[in-house]
Design an enzyme around this catalytic site. Structure first.
Site: not given
Length: 451
Positions: A244, A246, A242, A102
């Protein structure tokens, strides 16, 4: 939380806390576990990854473990976490795996497993994986001959996800000047494609990943870069993701940050006006700003407060059927469209609101006053001792009484560190500092703090 799996999967520094052996064994067990549910013993698993140097290493380790247990594996390659969730829940897959840490630095990585419904893997299965890693379940059989699994390129899965995102907006973005900060991460192959297809004039920064620059001075964790970019180019709005993808934070036309609380307010109100705010309720965590709650009270909108973590927000939304929920960090869930936070989807919903209201983003916060907030972390010898100390509880009540309805003190234990988080919201920065350090000083004076 388990020994290896936390609230957001198995995460740690690559080849230190999370090794290729771990990844191989995760793959071995998942292939075995889901294979047992098929007559031919063959599970179907889809894998996505972000742009970290180690993501390729973990991808190959997982594939080796899965195919050795007989699973067929479909590789989406670099793609956002929510795309894996979407493909799993809309396709014929037993589970999905996302390789990402992340918003963490490039040298960290993680393995997040998503079940067949697109939700976080059940804790009971995670516990079994941990037992297998530690050798407590014994050996599991290897697939042999034609039972060995195969690997298939599945970049079409990412394209399907992009196609899905394009069905969500109800109007084109023609004439809108949009800035995107892709954090040199998983959104770099998706976000610009979506905005270009919707007719926006798209300006992109930090979309040249090299394996080590993901989240480095860019993206939602360093949004000052996008703020400067929006002002320099005179853009209508900017969106920062960010690693990833999400999460999403926004920058309005004046260059001001629009965090998760502001996104919940703007999009929640718009959903209500459209008759789409289920139960007239927005789901937040206990860390959401007091100003958000006061503004929602004025607008007649209800809210729920959960523990910190998108996991708890999602559980509340699913239990009660709510439409929208999220965190200050920009992890926003729109349950009509997704089962997890989705940064690109969140940006599209903000665009829907801007275009639907026919005003600039900066004009949508007139009734929202964000209170100053100060958070200090105190490393302690015993979190439970602090939270149950009579003097700490007494001071907590005294500060709460002094702040009244115009502020609050929140004491919270960290879920992953030996840390007590002391947070105060008040009318001024001076009051925040006064009351935070009044509590911090007491914790130290009682001998709980450690260096």
């Amino acid at each position: 939380m388990g020994k290896y799996f936390g609230t957001d999967g198995f995460r740690g520094e690559a080849n230190v806390d999370l090794t290729v052996e771990h990844a191989y064994k995760v793959g071995r067990y998942l292939g075995y576990y889901y294979g047992k549910q098929h007559e031919d013993g063959k599970a179907h698993v889809v894998i996505g990854k972000d742009t970290r140097l180690s993501s390729y290493m973990f991808e190959y380790s997982l594939v080796a473990g899965l195919t050795a247990s007989g699973a067929d594996v479909y590789l989406m390659h670099v793609t956002p976490t929510p795309s894996v969730s979407y493909i799993v829940r809309t396709g014929d897959f037993d589970c999905g795996i996302m390789i990402s840490a992340s918003h963490n630095p490039y040298y960290d990585n993680g393995i997040k497993v998503i079940n067949g419904q697109g939700y976080k893997l059940e804790a009971a299965i995670e516990n079994e994986i941990e037992q297998y890693i530690d050798g407590e379940l014994g050996e599991i059989p290897f697939a042999k001959k034609d039972s060995i699994g195969k690997t298939t390129d599945y970049t079409m899965g990412r394209n399907r996800y992009i196609g899905y995102l394009l069905t969500i907006p109800t109007r084109p973005f023609k004439g809108m000047r949009i800035g995107l900060d892709c954090a040199n991460g998983a959104s770099y192959l998706v976000a610009k494609s979506v905005y270009d297809a919707l007719g926006a004039k798209t300006y992109v920064i930090n979309n040249e990943p090299n394996g080590t620059n993901i989240n480095t001075d860019c993206g939602s964790t360093h949004i000052e870069k996008l703020q400067a970019f929006v002002k320099e180019k005179g853009l209508d709005v900017g969106f920062a993701f960010d690693g990833d993808a999400d999460r999403c934070l926004a920058v309005d036309d004046k260059g001001e940050i629009v965090d998760g609380d502001k996104i919940l307010y703007v999009c929640g109100r718009y959903l209500k006006d459209k008759g789409e705010l289920n139960n007239n309720t927005i789901v937040t965590t206990i860390m959401s700003n007091l100003g958000l709650y006061k503004a929602l009270d004025k607008k007649g909108i209800n809210y729920e407060k959960t523990a910190v973590g998108d996991k708890y927000v999602f559980e509340n939304m699913m239990e009660h059927g709510h439409s929208i929920g999220g965190e200050q960090s920009g992890h926003i869930i729109f349950s009509k469209y997704a089962t997890t936070g989705d940064g690109v989807l969140t940006s599209l919903m903000i665009m829907e609101t801007i275009l639907g209201r026919k005003v600039k983003l900066s004009e949508l916060f007139h009734s929202l006053t964000i209170y100053p907030q100060l958070l200090v972390n105190v490393k302690v010898s015993s979190k439970d001792a602090v939270m149950n100390d009579a003097d700490v509880l007494k001071l907590n009540d005294e500060i709460a009484a002094e702040l009244g309805d115009d502020g609050r003190l929140l004491l919270r234990q960290s879920g992953t560190e030996p840390v007590i988080r002391v947070m105060v919201e008040a009318a001024t920065d001076e009051l925040c500092e006064k009351y935070v350090y009044k509590m911090v000083d007491l914790i130290k004076a009682k001998g709980y703090a450690v260096e």
